[in-house]
Write a protein that holds these residues in place. Structure first.
Motif, PDB file in Angstrom:
ATOM      1  N   THR A 193     -33.292  13.098   7.196  1.00  0.00           N
ATOM      2  CA  THR A 193     -33.202  13.612   8.640  1.00  0.00           C
ATOM      3  C   THR A 193     -34.230  15.134   8.662  1.00  0.00           C
ATOM      4  OG1 THR A 193     -31.179  14.628   8.410  1.00  0.00           O
ATOM      5  CG2 THR A 193     -31.259  12.603   9.158  1.00  0.00           C
ATOM      6  N   ALA A 194     -34.636  15.219   9.887  1.00  0.00           N
ATOM      7  CA  ALA A 194     -35.457  16.465  10.123  1.00  0.00           C
ATOM      8  C   ALA A 194     -35.080  16.942  11.537  1.00  0.00           C
ATOM      9  CB  ALA A 194     -36.931  16.122   9.945  1.00  0.00           C
ATOM     10  N   THR A 195     -34.544  18.248  11.445  1.00  0.00           N
ATOM     11  CA  THR A 195     -34.128  18.982  12.574  1.00  0.00           C
ATOM     12  C   THR A 195     -34.856  20.116  13.014  1.00  0.00           C
ATOM     13  OG1 THR A 195     -32.007  17.897  12.369  1.00  0.00           O
ATOM     14  CG2 THR A 195     -32.071  19.639  13.944  1.00  0.00           C
ATOM     15  N   ALA A 196     -35.651  20.310  13.905  1.00  0.00           N
ATOM     16  CA  ALA A 196     -36.203  21.732  14.336  1.00  0.00           C
ATOM     17  C   ALA A 196     -34.990  22.668  14.437  1.00  0.00           C
ATOM     18  CB  ALA A 196     -37.206  21.635  15.301  1.00  0.00           C
ATOM     19  N   GLY A 197     -35.293  23.831  13.617  1.00  0.00           N
ATOM     20  CA  GLY A 197     -34.139  24.794  13.922  1.00  0.00           C
ATOM     21  C   GLY A 197     -34.962  26.000  14.808  1.00  0.00           C
ATOM     22  N   SER A 198     -36.137  26.103  14.785  1.00  0.00           N
ATOM     23  CA  SER A 198     -36.767  27.163  15.760  1.00  0.00           C
ATOM     24  C   SER A 198     -37.974  26.761  15.765  1.00  0.00           C
ATOM     25  CB  SER A 198     -36.821  28.512  14.687  1.00  0.00           C
ATOM     26  OG  SER A 198     -37.503  28.642  13.682  1.00  0.00           O
TER      27      SER A 198
ATOM     28  N   HIS B 210     -35.279  21.660   9.131  1.00  0.00           N
ATOM     29  CA  HIS B 210     -34.171  21.591   8.267  1.00  0.00           C
ATOM     30  C   HIS B 210     -34.330  20.015   7.849  1.00  0.00           C
ATOM     31  CE1 HIS B 210     -30.581  22.521   6.124  1.00  0.00           C
ATOM     32  NE2 HIS B 210     -30.201  21.474   6.615  1.00  0.00           N
ATOM     33  N   VAL B 211     -34.469  19.700   6.616  1.00  0.00           N
ATOM     34  CA  VAL B 211     -34.410  18.359   6.316  1.00  0.00           C
ATOM     35  C   VAL B 211     -33.543  17.991   5.253  1.00  0.00           C
ATOM     36  CG1 VAL B 211     -36.097  16.857   4.922  1.00  0.00           C
ATOM     37  CG2 VAL B 211     -37.076  18.550   6.235  1.00  0.00           C
TER      38      VAL B 211
ATOM     39  N   MET C 204     -30.802  19.390   0.773  1.00  0.00           N
ATOM     40  CA  MET C 204     -31.293  19.713   1.987  1.00  0.00           C
ATOM     41  C   MET C 204     -31.964  21.062   1.695  1.00  0.00           C
ATOM     42  SD  MET C 204     -27.688  21.309   3.453  1.00  0.00           S
ATOM     43  CE  MET C 204     -28.038  23.101   3.900  1.00  0.00           C
ATOM     44  N   THR C 205     -32.943  21.523   2.685  1.00  0.00           N
ATOM     45  CA  THR C 205     -33.823  22.454   2.588  1.00  0.00           C
ATOM     46  C   THR C 205     -34.265  22.828   3.937  1.00  0.00           C
ATOM     47  OG1 THR C 205     -35.773  23.510   1.245  1.00  0.00           O
ATOM     48  CG2 THR C 205     -36.105  21.110   1.889  1.00  0.00           C
ATOM     49  N   ASP C 206     -34.769  24.012   4.265  1.00  0.00           N
ATOM     50  CA  ASP C 206     -35.686  24.577   5.158  1.00  0.00           C
ATOM     51  C   ASP C 206     -36.969  24.736   4.900  1.00  0.00           C
ATOM     52  OD1 ASP C 206     -33.384  24.547   6.997  1.00  0.00           O
ATOM     53  OD2 ASP C 206     -32.850  26.701   6.258  1.00  0.00           O
ATOM     54  N   VAL C 207     -37.970  23.812   5.785  1.00  0.00           N
ATOM     55  CA  VAL C 207     -39.209  24.121   5.395  1.00  0.00           C
ATOM     56  C   VAL C 207     -39.770  25.224   6.860  1.00  0.00           C
ATOM     57  CG1 VAL C 207     -41.391  23.003   5.568  1.00  0.00           C
ATOM     58  CG2 VAL C 207     -39.544  21.715   4.669  1.00  0.00           C
ATOM     59  N   VAL C 208     -40.390  26.263   6.134  1.00  0.00           N
ATOM     60  CA  VAL C 208     -40.674  27.401   7.145  1.00  0.00           C
ATOM     61  C   VAL C 208     -42.321  27.881   7.295  1.00  0.00           C
ATOM     62  CG1 VAL C 208     -38.464  28.529   6.242  1.00  0.00           C
ATOM     63  CG2 VAL C 208     -40.681  29.176   5.350  1.00  0.00           C
TER      64      VAL C 208
ATOM     65  N   THR D  22     -41.401  21.255  16.145  1.00  0.00           N
ATOM     66  CA  THR D  22     -41.003  22.475  16.260  1.00  0.00           C
ATOM     67  C   THR D  22     -40.807  22.834  17.813  1.00  0.00           C
ATOM     68  OG1 THR D  22     -43.195  23.076  15.730  1.00  0.00           O
ATOM     69  CG2 THR D  22     -41.524  23.486  14.038  1.00  0.00           C
ATOM     70  N   LEU D  23     -39.841  24.183  17.896  1.00  0.00           N
ATOM     71  CA  LEU D  23     -39.662  24.450  19.171  1.00  0.00           C
ATOM     72  C   LEU D  23     -40.824  25.385  19.778  1.00  0.00           C
ATOM     73  CD1 LEU D  23     -35.872  25.351  18.809  1.00  0.00           C
ATOM     74  CD2 LEU D  23     -36.944  23.170  19.772  1.00  0.00           C
TER      75      LEU D  23
END
Length: 331
Positions: A45-50, A55-56, A88-92, A124-125
């Motif tokens: 899953t991939a969720t935009a945090g900002s 977040h993957v 899990m990890t954050d791609v920034v 992304t937002l």
């Protein structure tokens, strides 16, 4: 009669060759080369945090020997190398308001790499004006078991002056799961049977402002078949005041008074709490001094000494902040 020298040499040479062949025959055959790749990671899953982070998350892959790591790809290019224990990890550093495509591959010690996972996309937002106000705290957090290795969390939504974009689930002050800001449930997997857990949830907005922790929700997973019951201290609370931390808890039922407890801070042994006489019935308390600067965070756990002299299971953890008049307790 003396044997000719040439014949003696031939006999010795034959004996040496026979011994060498026997030694070779008895040697262990080399292990076969590992050419089998791990299975494809699933549940990605991939969720935009900002406006700049996604977040993957994924479920563990399998291998005939062992998975040693994962690689995360964005638009087909590797962006993260991670150990096998990380799922899990954050791609920034991403562009705002842009769709991004992610895949995950598993690898083993021999360098075999799985095929890529299914592609997941997150947008992304949009970049917003400077926002420094965090969301409110999620409330009414509760947890129910889903077998002995999984759990379901539910909570009431937080509020934000813009909007909540994600909820982060923490266990022992470590983020273990993230769901979109529209969700109020999370399904946690990979838990251990017969173990005490404490979960908290934080709300996050597009500017990466995070709310304070929710009140913790405790869960002790069912033990494995034939395993003894859990012996963890229950209902642990931790209260920070200036220069000290006070703990309160209910000792486990062991069939005898519990006179010794071990205190661990951040997973490391700190001290043994000893009652010189029969401990009082009901709740136990202990206060210890701290000299750390305000804002220092500790994760506190306890375990009791059982009648046979062994140490029991650890309590659900509590996170407490030094110098803050705050209380971390069970639900």
């Amino acid at each position: 009669m003396q044997r000719p020298l040439a014949a003696s040499l031939l006999t010795a040479l034959a004996l040496t060759m026979a011994l060498s062949l026997a030694a070779c025959a008895g040697a262990a055959a080399p292990a076969p080369k590992d050419t089998r790749a791990p299975t494809v990671p699933t549940g990605v899953t991939a969720t935009a945090g900002s406006a700049s982070t996604v977040h993957v998350m994924w479920s563990a892959a399998a291998d005939d020997r062992a998975v040693t790591g994962y690689a995360v790809y964005r638009e087909g290019r590797k962006v993260k190398d991670l150990p096998a224990t990380t799922l899990m990890t954050d791609v920034v550093g991403l562009a705002p308001a842009t769709p991004h495509r992610f895949t995950v591959r598993a690898r083993d010690a021999a360098g075999n790499v799985s095929p890529p996972s299914a592609v997941v996309t997150a947008t992304t937002l949009r970049a917003a004006a400077e926002d420094r106000r965090p969301p409110t705290t999620p409330t009414a957090l509760r947890v129910t078991a889903d077998g002995s290795r999984a759990a379901i969390l539910r909570w009431s939504p937080a509020r934000d002056d813009t909007r909540v974009t994600a909820y982060d689930v923490y266990q022992a002050d470590t983020r273990i799961h993230t769901v979109p800001g529209t969700a109020t449930t999370a399904h946690l997997t990979g838990l251990r049977p017969g173990t005490a857990y404490a979960f908290t949830v934080r709300a996050r907005d597009a500017a990466e402002n995070s709310s304070p922790d929710s009140a913790p929700a405790d869960l002790t997973t069912a033990p494995s078949a034939g395993a003894p019951p859990n012996t963890a201290p229950r209902d642990l609370t931790a209260t920070a005041r200036k220069g000290e931390i006070t703990l309160a808890w209910t000792p486990p039922r062991t069939g005898a008074p519990v006179t010794h407890h071990e205190l661990h801070l951040d997973g490391r042994f700190a001290t043994t709490i000893v009652w010189g006489t029969t401990p009082p019935p009901g709740r136990a308390t202990y206060t210890f001094p701290v000299q750390d600067p305000p804002g220092t965070r500790y994760t506190v756990t306890l375990r009791a000494q059982l009648p046979d002299g062994t140490w029991g299971d650890f309590s659900a953890p509590r996170t407490v902040v030094v110098g803050a008049s705050s209380r971390a307790g069970g639900s």
